[in-house]
Design a protein around this motif. Structure first.
Motif, mmCIF file in Angstrom:
data_model
loop_
_atom_site.group_PDB
_atom_site.id
_atom_site.type_symbol
_atom_site.label_atom_id
_atom_site.label_comp_id
_atom_site.label_asym_id
_atom_site.label_seq_id
_atom_site.Cartn_x
_atom_site.Cartn_y
_atom_site.Cartn_z
ATOM 1 N N GLY A 1 0.816 -1.206 0.000
ATOM 2 C CA GLY A 1 0.000 0.000 0.000
ATOM 3 C C GLY A 1 0.848 1.254 0.000
ATOM 4 N N ASN A 2 0.334 2.304 -0.631
ATOM 5 C CA ASN A 2 1.072 3.564 -0.695
ATOM 6 C C ASN A 2 1.065 4.308 0.639
ATOM 7 N N THR A 3 0.045 4.087 1.440
ATOM 8 C CA THR A 3 -0.060 4.761 2.726
ATOM 9 C C THR A 3 -0.368 3.731 3.804
ATOM 10 N N SER A 4 -0.217 4.161 5.051
ATOM 11 C CA SER A 4 -0.496 3.259 6.157
ATOM 12 C C SER A 4 -1.966 2.878 6.204
ATOM 13 N N VAL A 5 -2.849 3.801 5.810
ATOM 14 C CA VAL A 5 -4.288 3.500 5.815
ATOM 15 C C VAL A 5 -4.600 2.378 4.830
ATOM 16 N N MET B 1 -11.027 -14.479 5.892
ATOM 17 C CA MET B 1 -10.835 -15.722 6.649
ATOM 18 C C MET B 1 -11.900 -15.892 7.724
ATOM 19 N N ALA B 2 -12.291 -14.791 8.359
ATOM 20 C CA ALA B 2 -13.333 -14.882 9.389
ATOM 21 C C ALA B 2 -14.679 -15.241 8.781
ATOM 22 N N ALA B 3 -14.939 -14.808 7.549
ATOM 23 C CA ALA B 3 -16.218 -15.117 6.903
ATOM 24 C C ALA B 3 -16.393 -16.607 6.654
ATOM 25 N N GLU B 4 -15.305 -17.355 6.589
ATOM 26 C CA GLU B 4 -15.375 -18.802 6.374
ATOM 27 C C GLU B 4 -15.241 -19.582 7.669
ATOM 28 N N GLY B 5 -15.357 -18.894 8.803
ATOM 29 C CA GLY B 5 -15.347 -19.599 10.085
ATOM 30 C C GLY B 5 -13.989 -19.696 10.748
ATOM 31 N N PHE B 6 -13.063 -18.782 10.403
ATOM 32 C CA PHE B 6 -11.738 -18.768 11.033
ATOM 33 C C PHE B 6 -11.504 -17.389 11.666
ATOM 34 N N PRO B 7 -12.212 -17.059 12.741
ATOM 35 C CA PRO B 7 -12.077 -15.720 13.339
ATOM 36 C C PRO B 7 -10.737 -15.490 14.015
ATOM 37 N N ASP B 8 -10.021 -16.558 14.397
ATOM 38 C CA ASP B 8 -8.734 -16.395 15.072
ATOM 39 C C ASP B 8 -7.564 -16.315 14.102
ATOM 40 N N ALA B 9 -7.812 -16.560 12.816
ATOM 41 C CA ALA B 9 -6.732 -16.464 11.831
ATOM 42 C C ALA B 9 -6.363 -15.000 11.623
ATOM 43 N N PHE B 10 -5.103 -14.749 11.324
ATOM 44 C CA PHE B 10 -4.645 -13.377 11.135
ATOM 45 C C PHE B 10 -3.596 -13.316 10.041
ATOM 46 N N ALA B 11 -3.421 -12.116 9.505
ATOM 47 C CA ALA B 11 -2.428 -11.861 8.462
ATOM 48 C C ALA B 11 -1.274 -11.073 9.066
ATOM 49 N N PHE B 12 -0.061 -11.440 8.662
ATOM 50 C CA PHE B 12 1.117 -10.770 9.216
ATOM 51 C C PHE B 12 2.109 -10.473 8.106
ATOM 52 N N ALA B 13 2.687 -9.264 8.172
ATOM 53 C CA ALA B 13 3.792 -8.840 7.314
ATOM 54 C C ALA B 13 4.498 -7.692 8.015
ATOM 55 N N PRO B 14 5.804 -7.531 7.803
ATOM 56 C CA PRO B 14 6.512 -6.409 8.448
ATOM 57 C C PRO B 14 5.896 -5.047 8.139
ATOM 58 N N ASP B 15 5.373 -4.880 6.920
ATOM 59 C CA ASP B 15 4.754 -3.598 6.572
ATOM 60 C C ASP B 15 3.550 -3.300 7.450
ATOM 61 N N PHE B 16 2.837 -4.338 7.897
ATOM 62 C CA PHE B 16 1.672 -4.116 8.753
ATOM 63 C C PHE B 16 2.089 -3.510 10.099
ATOM 64 N N VAL B 17 3.263 -3.894 10.598
ATOM 65 C CA VAL B 17 3.738 -3.374 11.881
ATOM 66 C C VAL B 17 3.973 -1.866 11.785
ATOM 67 N N THR C 1 1.877 1.381 13.491
ATOM 68 C CA THR C 1 2.550 2.446 14.245
ATOM 69 C C THR C 1 2.198 3.819 13.687
ATOM 70 N N ASP C 2 2.213 3.946 12.352
ATOM 71 C CA ASP C 2 1.868 5.229 11.731
ATOM 72 C C ASP C 2 0.427 5.621 12.040
ATOM 73 N N ALA C 3 -0.463 4.620 12.075
ATOM 74 C CA ALA C 3 -1.868 4.929 12.343
ATOM 75 C C ALA C 3 -2.079 5.456 13.762
ATOM 76 N N LEU C 4 -1.187 5.091 14.683
ATOM 77 C CA LEU C 4 -1.321 5.549 16.063
ATOM 78 C C LEU C 4 -0.705 6.919 16.306
ATOM 79 N N ILE C 5 0.120 7.382 15.367
ATOM 80 C CA ILE C 5 0.903 8.584 15.633
ATOM 81 C C ILE C 5 0.016 9.789 15.888
ATOM 82 N N TRP C 6 -1.019 9.978 15.062
ATOM 83 C CA TRP C 6 -1.844 11.172 15.220
ATOM 84 C C TRP C 6 -2.541 11.185 16.570
ATOM 85 N N ARG C 7 -3.142 10.070 16.939
ATOM 86 C CA ARG C 7 -3.847 10.037 18.216
ATOM 87 C C ARG C 7 -2.895 10.253 19.379
#
Length: 418
Positions: free
Chosen positions: A329-333, A346-362, A366-372
């Motif tokens: 993505g071009n921006t954090s949003v 994944m949750a729509a198929e009955g896997f609510p505990d599954a999650f996606a991970f990538a270093p960019d998400f971290v 962080t960027d999304a929290l900066i303003w608040r």
């Protein structure tokens, strides 16, 4: 030090240091306490790195305050004694007149000049040589008027004292400066939301790095940088159940069809079925350990975390993951929305505990929290500064100081936008 130099030379060293501290001490104390208060508020942030930095800065300011009012003052008194005894700064054991007989640029020369004008030059000289200071009442009787061209004052110092300082402190200049300051603060508040969070990859690399050209080609030729995302399914998923495997395929298909998805890596359970010659009707996971140990399929060991039996073989997957390549993505949003869309599929198929991970998400989170966090910490810091000022100044003055600090914060944010 400036206050000390401004004190009359006819006073003793201790008296001059005490008078200068009376003028500068409150300002040093208040500014240091406000800095400590602001950094202490910053320790409540949700980002550990910022918390550690603010704690270190607050503790450093506490030690600096103690050193300023103790060790620094002691050294200042010793240095004043050296100056009044005509000693060289880098060789205090030698008299200054041995190196610079004229002494035109030293306070030692100014002492001789002031003493020559005073009727009590002998008393002053003897008191300062012995390290004692004159009594305040007695020193006030020694009237020595300082001419405009005091020895040791340079042309620049006279310009600052006689021209620049009066001009800056005039009401007209003060009004213009205040108006410019408030205008900059208002413009900063209006455009601060346009600030782009995060740094481009090229900005964290050396100017001659080959990666800058690679990133440029990647952006122009391929539409941006790609990243690999892990789709993690935690322990508790029954892969031996046909319905579970059907829902798992549907979830992965939904992620693979997302606009940002570019490539879905081979799925370990499909390779496992091919290795066994088809999906077995019974004991689906019975040979998954042999499958992972086989030379042709060892690459899937990174995809499956096993519960090992007594013989060291994989008894049952404790957790599995699948890999999908996505366009960054071009921006954090945008990046956060990519993650949320994958987890929703994944949750729509009955896997609510599954999650996606990538270093960019971290970094995006962080960027999304900066303003608040920025607004929250600035608000708390301004409240702390106002309460601190309220304890030592009238309410109106405390309010104006708080407004000035808020304007400075807004101006800094505006400069960052530019």
């Amino acid at each position: 030090v400036d206050y000390l130099n401004a004190e009359p030379d006819v006073l003793g060293i201790e008296e001059r240091v005490g008078r200068s501290l009376r003028h500068s001490g409150p300002a040093i104390l208040i500014t240091t306490l406000t800095a400590i208060a602001a950094f202490s508020v910053g320790t409540s942030t949700d980002l550990p790195a910022v918390t550690s930095f603010c704690a270190f800065a607050a503790i450093s300011f506490c030690f600096a305050l103690c050193v300023t009012f103790s060790f620094f003052l002691a050294l200042l008194v010793l240095d004043e004694r050296r100056i009044w005894n005509g000693r060289i700064s880098y060789l205090p054991c030698l008299p200054e007149q041995m190196v610079c007989p004229a002494g035109s640029g030293s306070r030692w020369a100014r002492k001789r000049w002031a003493s020559s004008l005073s009727p009590d030059a002998t008393v002053i000289s003897q008191a300062e040589k012995s390290g004692r200071h004159l009594d305040a009442s007695r020193a006030s009787k020694l009237s020595v008027s300082e001419p405009a061209r005091q020895p040791g004052a340079s042309t620049f110092q006279r310009f600052i004292r006689n021209r620049y300082a009066p001009a800056v402190t005039s009401p007209a200049v003060a009004a213009v400066v205040a108006l410019l300051f408030l205008t900059a603060a208002v413009l900063s508040a209006a455009f601060v939301r346009e600030m782009k969070l995060g740094l481009p990859d090229a900005d964290v690399l050396p100017d001659d790095s080959y990666m800058i050209r690679a990133l440029d080609i990647e952006e122009k030729e391929f539409g941006g940088r790609f990243s690999s995302v892990s789709l993690v399914f935690p322990e508790g998923t029954d892969y031996g159940d046909d319905d579970t495997r059907r829902r798992l395929r549907a979830a992965l298909t939904g992620v693979g069809r997302m606009p940002s998805s570019v490539y879905m890596s081979p799925k370990w359970f499909r390779a496992y079925e091919d290795w066994r010659g088809g999906a077995p009707d019974k004991d689906y996971m019975g040979r998954v350990g042999d499958f992972l140990d086989d030379k042709g399929t060892t690459r899937f060991q990174d995809h499956v975390s096993c519960e090992v039996d007594r013989e060291g073989s994989c008894e049952d997957p404790a957790g599995t993951r699948f890999f999908v390549t996505v366009r960054g993505g071009n921006t954090s949003v945008v990046t956060i929305r990519q993650r949320e869309a994958m987890e929703a599929a994944m949750a729509a198929e009955g896997f609510p505990d599954a999650f996606a991970f990538a270093p960019d998400f971290v970094f995006a989170e962080t960027d999304a929290l900066i303003w608040r966090l920025t607004v929250q910490n600035m608000g708390f810091a301004l409240i702390a500064i106002f309460l601190l000022m309220l304890a030592v100044t009238p309410p109106v003055v405390a309010a104006w100081i708080t407004v000035c600090v808020a304007s400075i914060d807004l101006d800094l944010l505006g400069v960052m936008v530019m």
